[in-house]
Design a protein around this motif. Structure first.
Motif, short mmCIF file in Angstrom:
data_model
loop_
_atom_site.label_atom_id
_atom_site.label_comp_id
_atom_site.label_asym_id
_atom_site.label_seq_id
_atom_site.Cartn_x
_atom_site.Cartn_y
_atom_site.Cartn_z
N GLU A 116 -1.93 2.20 6.56
CA GLU A 116 -0.51 1.89 6.49
C GLU A 116 -0.35 0.63 5.65
O GLU A 116 -1.12 -0.32 5.78
CB GLU A 116 0.04 1.63 7.89
N THR A 117 0.64 0.66 4.76
CA THR A 117 0.86 -0.49 3.90
C THR A 117 1.23 -1.70 4.76
O THR A 117 1.99 -1.57 5.70
CB THR A 117 1.98 -0.18 2.90
N SER A 118 0.66 -2.84 4.38
CA SER A 118 0.91 -4.06 5.14
C SER A 118 2.40 -4.37 5.24
O SER A 118 3.15 -4.17 4.30
CB SER A 118 0.19 -5.22 4.46
N ALA A 119 2.81 -4.85 6.38
CA ALA A 119 4.21 -5.23 6.57
C ALA A 119 4.52 -6.54 5.86
O ALA A 119 5.64 -7.02 5.90
CB ALA A 119 4.52 -5.34 8.05
N GLY A 120 3.51 -7.11 5.21
CA GLY A 120 3.75 -8.34 4.46
C GLY A 120 3.09 -9.54 5.12
O GLY A 120 3.00 -10.59 4.54
N ASP A 121 2.59 -9.38 6.33
CA ASP A 121 1.98 -10.52 7.02
C ASP A 121 0.45 -10.46 6.94
O ASP A 121 -0.25 -11.12 7.68
CB ASP A 121 2.43 -10.55 8.49
N GLY A 122 -0.04 -9.64 6.01
CA GLY A 122 -1.48 -9.54 5.84
C GLY A 122 -2.14 -8.57 6.80
O GLY A 122 -3.31 -8.25 6.67
N GLU A 123 -1.39 -8.08 7.78
CA GLU A 123 -1.97 -7.15 8.75
C GLU A 123 -2.10 -5.77 8.14
O GLU A 123 -1.22 -5.33 7.41
CB GLU A 123 -1.04 -7.04 9.96
N LYS A 124 -3.17 -5.10 8.43
CA LYS A 124 -3.34 -3.76 7.90
C LYS A 124 -3.63 -2.80 9.03
O LYS A 124 -4.31 -3.14 10.00
CB LYS A 124 -4.48 -3.73 6.89
N GLY A 125 -3.11 -1.57 8.90
CA GLY A 125 -3.37 -0.57 9.91
C GLY A 125 -4.80 -0.05 9.79
O GLY A 125 -5.52 -0.39 8.86
N ALA A 126 -5.18 0.76 10.76
CA ALA A 126 -6.53 1.33 10.74
C ALA A 126 -6.65 2.32 9.59
O ALA A 126 -5.68 2.97 9.22
CB ALA A 126 -6.79 2.05 12.06
N GLU A 127 -7.87 2.40 9.04
CA GLU A 127 -8.07 3.33 7.93
C GLU A 127 -8.13 4.75 8.47
O GLU A 127 -8.72 5.00 9.52
CB GLU A 127 -9.36 2.99 7.20
N ARG A 128 -7.53 5.67 7.73
CA ARG A 128 -7.46 7.05 8.15
C ARG A 128 -7.91 7.93 7.00
O ARG A 128 -7.74 7.58 5.83
CB ARG A 128 -6.01 7.35 8.53
N THR A 129 -8.50 9.06 7.34
CA THR A 129 -8.96 9.98 6.29
C THR A 129 -8.07 11.21 6.23
O THR A 129 -7.72 11.78 7.26
CB THR A 129 -10.41 10.41 6.59
N TYR A 130 -7.66 11.57 5.04
CA TYR A 130 -6.90 12.80 4.79
C TYR A 130 -7.76 13.68 3.90
O TYR A 130 -8.34 13.20 2.93
CB TYR A 130 -5.58 12.51 4.06
N ARG A 131 -7.81 14.96 4.23
CA ARG A 131 -8.65 15.87 3.44
C ARG A 131 -7.83 16.96 2.77
O ARG A 131 -6.83 17.41 3.33
CB ARG A 131 -9.72 16.51 4.33
N ALA A 132 -8.28 17.35 1.61
CA ALA A 132 -7.63 18.46 0.89
C ALA A 132 -8.60 18.99 -0.15
O ALA A 132 -9.56 18.31 -0.52
CB ALA A 132 -6.35 17.99 0.20
N ARG A 133 -8.33 20.21 -0.61
CA ARG A 133 -9.20 20.79 -1.63
C ARG A 133 -8.95 20.18 -2.99
O ARG A 133 -9.82 20.16 -3.85
CB ARG A 133 -8.94 22.28 -1.72
N LEU A 134 -7.73 19.71 -3.17
CA LEU A 134 -7.38 19.14 -4.47
C LEU A 134 -6.65 17.82 -4.24
O LEU A 134 -5.79 17.75 -3.36
CB LEU A 134 -6.48 20.10 -5.24
#
Ligand SMILES: Cc1cc2nc3c(=O)[nH]c(=O)nc-3n(C[C@H](O)[C@H](O)[C@H](O)COP(=O)(O)OP(=O)(O)OC[C@H]3O[C@@H](n4cnc5c(N)ncnc54)[C@H](O)[C@@H]3O)c2cc1C
Length: 281
Positions: free
Chosen positions: A161-179
């Motif tokens: 998730e894009t930071s809300a501006g306070d330097g905090e970042k959400g957990a990394e997530r994986t999205y899969r697709a063929r293309l």
């Protein structure tokens, strides 16, 4: 790419590990229109955009008849009341000549261009993709490709998730697709991460723009200056003045990397110097 490139008879449920048929990274006009057409072709499309709409994007805001045709084809209504400002053609100024060239009357393209600020434009195209069935996720920054260990082929992306501006970042997530479509703009980090490089046989331009209030704001020709003068000095590059139809004009200039001055130009100073020599309107 068309739907039949997926193995015949394979249903979406059988590809349960995929988050989508296609992931499009970046909901600028390139990504959103790709997402629109892929969704219309029946594919499950996930469109990931790091910013949230409406958002600003530096641009001249000018759309040629070719672009207009694409918008019409996506079912986008181009009403002047909604901020679409039509123009008849291009006014070219340079070499002591001033000519107005109308857009050609062709059966294959509309005979008009448009000016529309990117603040609204990009969201409109993204919403068209959504209406066509693409799933738009705003505020999601793609952080890198997911590769198949055996083939090295891209099979998805990681994102936060894009930071809300306070330097905090959400957990990394994986999205899969063929293309995966990298439509993440001119710096395209995703393409770089896949070892794709900019083509050196194609010119690269750098440009800046700003908005002015002007009595010329309703100009129905897009004005292009092929020579930029600062007193007796000819500046590198070309400039434009496009009426936006909302009380402002989009004014900017650009330079190609084929120019000797590319890489050592103060663009803001050049814009100031050029405009200082221009009539008030
Ligand atoms: C000063 C200037 C004037 C211009 N004038 C004109 C003009 O008059 N007419 C014209 O047709 N073109 C003009 N252009 C060119 C035009 O702006 C580009 O061709 C156009 O924006 C390219 O669209 P795009 O969708 O490929 O990329 P972009 O519009 O750059 O969109 C890329 C999208 O990807 C998103 N993104 C980036 N990284 C990530 C990530 N890691 N994860 C998720 N999302 C990401 C960005 O937020 C953005 O929304 C101009 C450009 C400049 C700089």
């Amino acid at each position: 790419m068309t739907q039949h490139e997926f193995p015949a008879g394979q249903s979406r449920a059988q590809r349960a590990s995929d988050d989508a048929d296609v992931i499009v990274v970046g909901a600028g006009p390139g990504g959103s229109s790709a997402a629109y057409h892929l969704a219309r072709a029946g594919l499950d499309v996930l469109l990931l955009e790091k910013s949230t709409f409406p958002r600003e994007k530096v641009c001249g805001d000018g759309l040629t008849p070719r672009a207009v045709k694409q918008l019409v084809g996506m079912g986008i209504a181009l009403e002047p009341a909604d901020g679409w400002f039509p123009n008849k053609g291009i006014r070219i100024i340079g070499g002591g000549v001033r000519i107005e060239l109308d857009w050609p009357e062709l059966s294959s393209y509309p005979g008009f261009g448009l000016v529309r600020t990117r603040r609204g434009f990009d969201e409109i195209v993204a919403r068209a993709a959504q209406r066509a069935g693409a799933r738009l996720a705003e505020g999601v920054t793609v952080t890198g490709p997911v590769l198949d260990d055996a083939t090295g082929r891209i099979t998805g992306v990681t994102a936060r998730e894009t930071s809300a501006g306070d330097g905090e970042k959400g957990a990394e997530r994986t999205y899969r697709a063929r293309l995966v479509v990298a439509a993440d703009g001119n710096s395209s980090r995703l393409s770089l991460a896949m070892s794709l490089r900019k083509r050196d046989d194609r010119p690269l331009g750098v440009a800046i723009r700003t908005y002015y209030t002007s009595s010329r704001r309703d100009d129905d020709y897009r004005e292009t200056w092929l020579e930029l003068w600062d007193g007796n000095a000819l500046l590198p590059g070309y400039g434009w003045i496009f009426g936006v139809g909302d009380g402002t004009s989009n004014v900017g200039l650009g330079l190609l990397n084929t120019s000797a001055s590319f890489g050592n130009t103060d663009y803001r100073a050049m814009l100031r110097n050029w405009l200082a020599t221009m009539p008030a309107e």
